[in-house]
Design a protein around this motif. Structure first.
Motif, PDB file in Angstrom:
ATOM      1  N   LYS A 153       0.835  -1.212   0.000  1.00  0.00           N
ATOM      2  CA  LYS A 153       0.000   0.000   0.000  1.00  0.00           C
ATOM      3  C   LYS A 153       0.866   1.258   0.000  1.00  0.00           C
ATOM      4  O   LYS A 153       0.605   2.205  -0.733  1.00  0.00           O
ATOM      5  CB  LYS A 153      -0.916  -0.025   1.224  1.00  0.00           C
ATOM      6  N   LYS A 154       1.921   1.240   0.812  1.00  0.00           N
ATOM      7  CA  LYS A 154       2.815   2.401   0.911  1.00  0.00           C
ATOM      8  C   LYS A 154       3.521   2.661  -0.421  1.00  0.00           C
ATOM      9  O   LYS A 154       3.602   3.790  -0.883  1.00  0.00           O
ATOM     10  CB  LYS A 154       3.828   2.174   2.032  1.00  0.00           C
TER      11      LYS A 154
ATOM     12  N   GLU B  13       3.977   7.760  -2.385  1.00  0.00           N
ATOM     13  CA  GLU B  13       4.741   8.603  -1.462  1.00  0.00           C
ATOM     14  C   GLU B  13       6.191   8.152  -1.414  1.00  0.00           C
ATOM     15  O   GLU B  13       6.490   6.963  -1.570  1.00  0.00           O
ATOM     16  CB  GLU B  13       4.112   8.614  -0.066  1.00  0.00           C
TER      17      GLU B  13
ATOM     18  N   LYS C  23       2.557   1.609  -3.476  1.00  0.00           N
ATOM     19  CA  LYS C  23       1.557   1.977  -4.491  1.00  0.00           C
ATOM     20  C   LYS C  23       1.045   3.400  -4.308  1.00  0.00           C
ATOM     21  O   LYS C  23       0.630   4.028  -5.275  1.00  0.00           O
ATOM     22  CB  LYS C  23       0.384   0.998  -4.462  1.00  0.00           C
ATOM     23  N   SER C  24       1.073   3.904  -3.087  1.00  0.00           N
ATOM     24  CA  SER C  24       0.559   5.253  -2.822  1.00  0.00           C
ATOM     25  C   SER C  24       1.380   6.320  -3.552  1.00  0.00           C
ATOM     26  O   SER C  24       0.914   7.431  -3.758  1.00  0.00           O
ATOM     27  CB  SER C  24       0.571   5.552  -1.326  1.00  0.00           C
TER      28      SER C  24
ATOM     29  N   GLY D 237       5.501   5.120  -6.768  1.00  0.00           N
ATOM     30  CA  GLY D 237       5.089   3.738  -6.954  1.00  0.00           C
ATOM     31  C   GLY D 237       6.140   2.786  -7.475  1.00  0.00           C
ATOM     32  O   GLY D 237       5.842   1.644  -7.795  1.00  0.00           O
TER      33      GLY D 237
END
Length: 169
Positions: free
Chosen positions: A61-62, A67, A64-65, A128
């Protein structure tokens, strides 16, 4: 009829107790029963240098976000990792960097998913995708250059991952 209700009540209480005990046995850092953890992972559960664990779903998730984030890939049974982590984590803390730690020994599919050939590997992700990585453990200043990176090189990578060239002295 009264006996039936007593037996049903006992069964409900028994299942409730089993559920409760299973939840108590779950390790908080890895979100799975301690009995399923690698013995080397069990050895470091209370080590203050290994408390910023990120789990697979959180990691994906991190990344793919999009950031910008660093991730420290290690294996709990890796001697180079055990030498590197206690020196790396204070460097990250000094720089104000949150450095999530991913234990590949517990989630071995991720060796392939993130193309990790050696541990430890310090990776930097942005938009990403992986932008930079530093492979290998900490070496002493007088060790051969191909045997890892110095503490100063780890610091330089954390300060500017895109401008860092591994192996540059």
């Amino acid at each position: 009829m009264k006996k039936l209700w007593i037996y049903a009540g006992l069964i409900v209480v028994l299942f409730g107790a089993i559920f409760f005990l299973n939840q108590q046995n779950k390790n908080e850092l890895y979100n799975k029963p301690s009995s399923q953890l690698n013995p080397a992972t069990k050895d470091i559960l209370n080590d203050p240098n290994y408390q910023n664990i990120i789990l697979p779903d959180e990691l994906d998730k991190k990344v793919k976000s999009g950031e910008a984030t660093f991730v420290y890939f290690f294996a709990s049974d890796c001697g180079h990792c055990r030498n590197t982590t206690p020196k790396l984590m204070p460097i990250a803390e000094d720089l104000g960097i949150d450095l999530p730690q991913f234990n590949l020994r517990e989630f071995e599919d991720y060796f392939g998913k993130y193309q990790i050939d050696f541990t430890p590997t310090l990776a930097y992700f942005e938009d990403g995708k992986e932008v930079a990585r530093l492979v290998g453990g900490l070496r002493e200043d007088d060790a051969p250059a191909n045997s890892g990176s110095t503490a100063d090189q780890f610091r330089a990578f954390l300060e500017d991952p895109k401008g860092f060239e591994q192996g540059a002295e």
